[in-house]
Design a protein around this motif. Sequence first.
Motif, PDB file in Angstrom:
ATOM      1  N   SER A   9       0.834  -1.214   0.000  1.00  0.00           N
ATOM      2  CA  SER A   9       0.000   0.000   0.000  1.00  0.00           C
ATOM      3  C   SER A   9       0.862   1.256   0.000  1.00  0.00           C
ATOM      4  CB  SER A   9      -0.906  -0.016   1.250  1.00  0.00           C
ATOM      5  OG  SER A   9      -1.296   1.308   1.577  1.00  0.00           O
ATOM      6  N   ASN A  11      -0.330   4.207   0.607  1.00  0.00           N
ATOM      7  CA  ASN A  11      -0.746   5.016   1.755  1.00  0.00           C
ATOM      8  C   ASN A  11      -0.015   4.582   3.020  1.00  0.00           C
ATOM      9  OD1 ASN A  11      -2.662   6.927   0.692  1.00  0.00           O
ATOM     10  ND2 ASN A  11      -3.965   5.170   0.209  1.00  0.00           N
ATOM     11  N   LYS A  14       3.636   5.859   2.928  1.00  0.00           N
ATOM     12  CA  LYS A  14       3.851   7.241   3.399  1.00  0.00           C
ATOM     13  C   LYS A  14       4.297   7.231   4.862  1.00  0.00           C
ATOM     14  CE  LYS A  14      -0.081   8.879   0.700  1.00  0.00           C
ATOM     15  NZ  LYS A  14      -1.471   9.351   0.774  1.00  0.00           N
ATOM     16  N   LEU A  33      -5.919  -7.571   3.901  1.00  0.00           N
ATOM     17  CA  LEU A  33      -6.993  -6.879   3.156  1.00  0.00           C
ATOM     18  C   LEU A  33      -7.792  -7.868   2.319  1.00  0.00           C
ATOM     19  CD1 LEU A  33      -5.757  -3.495   1.595  1.00  0.00           C
ATOM     20  CD2 LEU A  33      -6.918  -3.878   3.767  1.00  0.00           C
ATOM     21  N   HIS A  38      -9.816  -5.819   7.537  1.00  0.00           N
ATOM     22  CA  HIS A  38      -9.993  -4.392   7.826  1.00  0.00           C
ATOM     23  C   HIS A  38     -11.456  -3.997   8.013  1.00  0.00           C
ATOM     24  CE1 HIS A  38     -10.403  -5.074   3.593  1.00  0.00           C
ATOM     25  NE2 HIS A  38     -10.677  -3.809   3.320  1.00  0.00           N
ATOM     26  N   LYS A  39     -12.382  -4.914   7.736  1.00  0.00           N
ATOM     27  CA  LYS A  39     -13.815  -4.613   7.925  1.00  0.00           C
ATOM     28  C   LYS A  39     -14.378  -5.350   9.149  1.00  0.00           C
ATOM     29  CE  LYS A  39     -13.754  -2.168   4.111  1.00  0.00           C
ATOM     30  NZ  LYS A  39     -13.451  -0.744   4.194  1.00  0.00           N
ATOM     31  N   GLY A  50     -12.267   1.671   8.390  1.00  0.00           N
ATOM     32  CA  GLY A  50     -11.983   0.375   7.769  1.00  0.00           C
ATOM     33  C   GLY A  50     -10.932   0.432   6.680  1.00  0.00           C
ATOM     34  N   GLN A  51      -9.911   1.237   6.900  1.00  0.00           N
ATOM     35  CA  GLN A  51      -8.833   1.358   5.911  1.00  0.00           C
ATOM     36  C   GLN A  51      -7.478   1.358   6.618  1.00  0.00           C
ATOM     37  OE1 GLN A  51      -9.929   5.057   3.843  1.00  0.00           O
ATOM     38  NE2 GLN A  51     -10.544   3.805   2.099  1.00  0.00           N
ATOM     39  N   VAL A  52      -6.453   0.904   5.875  1.00  0.00           N
ATOM     40  CA  VAL A  52      -5.070   1.072   6.323  1.00  0.00           C
ATOM     41  C   VAL A  52      -4.513   2.312   5.629  1.00  0.00           C
ATOM     42  CG1 VAL A  52      -4.636  -1.346   6.808  1.00  0.00           C
ATOM     43  CG2 VAL A  52      -4.246  -0.493   4.489  1.00  0.00           C
ATOM     44  N   PRO A  53      -3.519   2.980   6.235  1.00  0.00           N
ATOM     45  CA  PRO A  53      -2.856   2.648   7.488  1.00  0.00           C
ATOM     46  C   PRO A  53      -3.688   3.060   8.693  1.00  0.00           C
ATOM     47  CG  PRO A  53      -1.995   4.709   6.645  1.00  0.00           C
ATOM     48  CD  PRO A  53      -2.947   4.195   5.608  1.00  0.00           C
ATOM     49  N   ASP A  64      -5.964   7.190   8.561  1.00  0.00           N
ATOM     50  CA  ASP A  64      -5.674   8.163   7.494  1.00  0.00           C
ATOM     51  C   ASP A  64      -4.196   8.544   7.497  1.00  0.00           C
ATOM     52  OD1 ASP A  64      -7.184  10.060   5.417  1.00  0.00           O
ATOM     53  OD2 ASP A  64      -5.452  11.064   6.271  1.00  0.00           O
ATOM     54  N   SER A  65      -3.552   8.265   6.370  1.00  0.00           N
ATOM     55  CA  SER A  65      -2.105   8.513   6.255  1.00  0.00           C
ATOM     56  C   SER A  65      -1.759   9.973   6.547  1.00  0.00           C
ATOM     57  CB  SER A  65      -1.619   8.123   4.853  1.00  0.00           C
ATOM     58  OG  SER A  65      -2.293   8.871   3.855  1.00  0.00           O
ATOM     59  N   HIS A  66      -2.617  10.912   6.102  1.00  0.00           N
ATOM     60  CA  HIS A  66      -2.271  12.334   6.285  1.00  0.00           C
ATOM     61  C   HIS A  66      -2.404  12.745   7.740  1.00  0.00           C
ATOM     62  CE1 HIS A  66      -3.747  11.717   2.109  1.00  0.00           C
ATOM     63  NE2 HIS A  66      -2.493  12.075   1.934  1.00  0.00           N
ATOM     64  N   GLN A 104      -4.649  10.446  -5.208  1.00  0.00           N
ATOM     65  CA  GLN A 104      -5.368   9.209  -4.895  1.00  0.00           C
ATOM     66  C   GLN A 104      -6.254   8.771  -6.071  1.00  0.00           C
ATOM     67  OE1 GLN A 104      -5.035   7.449  -1.916  1.00  0.00           O
ATOM     68  NE2 GLN A 104      -6.340   5.859  -2.781  1.00  0.00           N
ATOM     69  N   TYR A 162       3.013   7.719  -4.384  1.00  0.00           N
ATOM     70  CA  TYR A 162       2.320   7.351  -5.624  1.00  0.00           C
ATOM     71  C   TYR A 162       2.929   8.014  -6.854  1.00  0.00           C
ATOM     72  CZ  TYR A 162      -1.131   4.840  -2.890  1.00  0.00           C
ATOM     73  OH  TYR A 162      -1.738   3.930  -2.062  1.00  0.00           O
TER      74      TYR A 162
HETATM   75  N1  LIG Z   1      -7.439   8.559   2.796  1.00  0.00           N
HETATM   76  C1  LIG Z   1      -6.901   7.315   3.250  1.00  0.00           C
HETATM   77  C2  LIG Z   1      -6.999   6.281   2.155  1.00  0.00           C
HETATM   78  C3  LIG Z   1      -6.565   4.929   2.669  1.00  0.00           C
HETATM   79  C4  LIG Z   1      -6.810   3.822   1.673  1.00  0.00           C
HETATM   80  O1  LIG Z   1      -7.405   4.026   0.581  1.00  0.00           O
HETATM   81  N2  LIG Z   1      -6.330   2.631   2.038  1.00  0.00           N
HETATM   82  C5  LIG Z   1      -6.531   1.481   1.207  1.00  0.00           C
HETATM   83  C6  LIG Z   1      -5.199   0.727   1.021  1.00  0.00           C
HETATM   84  S1  LIG Z   1      -4.026   1.715   0.151  1.00  0.00           S
HETATM   85  C7  LIG Z   1      -7.513   0.551   1.898  1.00  0.00           C
HETATM   86  O2  LIG Z   1      -7.472   0.375   3.112  1.00  0.00           O
HETATM   87  N3  LIG Z   1      -8.421  -0.018   1.098  1.00  0.00           N
HETATM   88  C8  LIG Z   1      -9.404  -0.890   1.591  1.00  0.00           C
HETATM   89  C9  LIG Z   1     -10.776  -0.275   1.626  1.00  0.00           C
HETATM   90  O3  LIG Z   1     -10.908   0.944   1.392  1.00  0.00           O
HETATM   91  O4  LIG Z   1     -11.711  -1.023   1.875  1.00  0.00           O
HETATM   92  C10 LIG Z   1      -5.450   7.498   3.692  1.00  0.00           C
HETATM   93  O5  LIG Z   1      -4.800   8.438   3.198  1.00  0.00           O
HETATM   94  O6  LIG Z   1      -4.971   6.728   4.534  1.00  0.00           O
END
Ligand SMILES: N[C@@H](CCC(=O)N[C@@H](CS)C(=O)NCC(=O)O)C(=O)O
Length: 198
Positions: A9, A11, A14, A33, A38-39, A50-53, A64-66, A104, A162
């Motif tokens: 990933s 993200n 970063k 994933l 993650h869910k 429900g997202q990494v990181p 959220d990476s940011h 993104q 990216y």
């Molecule tokens: N805005 C979020 C985006 C994070 C994101 O899109 N993560 C992806 C992996 S790169 C993820 O967890 N995807 C699974 C999903 O959204 O269900 C960030 O910057 O961390």
Amino acid sequence: MKLHDVALSGNCYKVRLFLGLIGQKAELVPVDLMGGAHKRPAFLAINPRGQVPALEDGELRLGDSHAILVYLALRYAEPHWNPQDAVTQGRIANWLSFSANEVQHGLAQTRVIQLFKRPGDLPAAQAKGRHALELLDATLADHRWLAQTDEPSIADIAVYPYVALASEGGLEPSGYPYVQDWLGRIRALPGYIAQPAF
Ligand SMILES: N[C@@H](CCC(=O)N[C@@H](CS)C(=O)NCC(=O)O)C(=O)O
């Protein structure tokens, strides 16, 4: 400190990259994933989106990476990574938004479609990605770092992954000379770590 992470990933990269640059260690916790970890409730308790990181540091649970870059910079890093004056804060916020939008939906999305074979409109994502590279090249023609500071900031680290991985989405950053030079400046920073190959 624990970073819930997926190796491929951008993200997550970063955050791993920034941790390397500021010399902070974190335990990497791989998230499955593909298996949908993650869910599930255990992960959603850390990041309800429900997202990494996602980061755990003491009592803090942060997705959220940011957001994680902002937190790490203020908590653990030299001030140049996130200078607090109004002008630079405005510029950094602009680049973090650029990373979450143009990067993104353009560069990251091309990689999702081309490398990970997910459905999507590749030409449309590539057009957005090229637009992002043009905007970057125009800024970097006049400035060494994105926030127009003398040293790198979290704006550079948010945008870098990216752009560096653009060829995996079928885009070639070599057509953007100022972007190329900037990529080289980031790779030369002490503590730099590369993204693992696919
Ligand atoms: N805005 C979020 C985006 C994070 C994101 O899109 N993560 C992806 C992996 S790169 C993820 O967890 N995807 C699974 C999903 O959204 O269900 C960030 O910057 O961390």
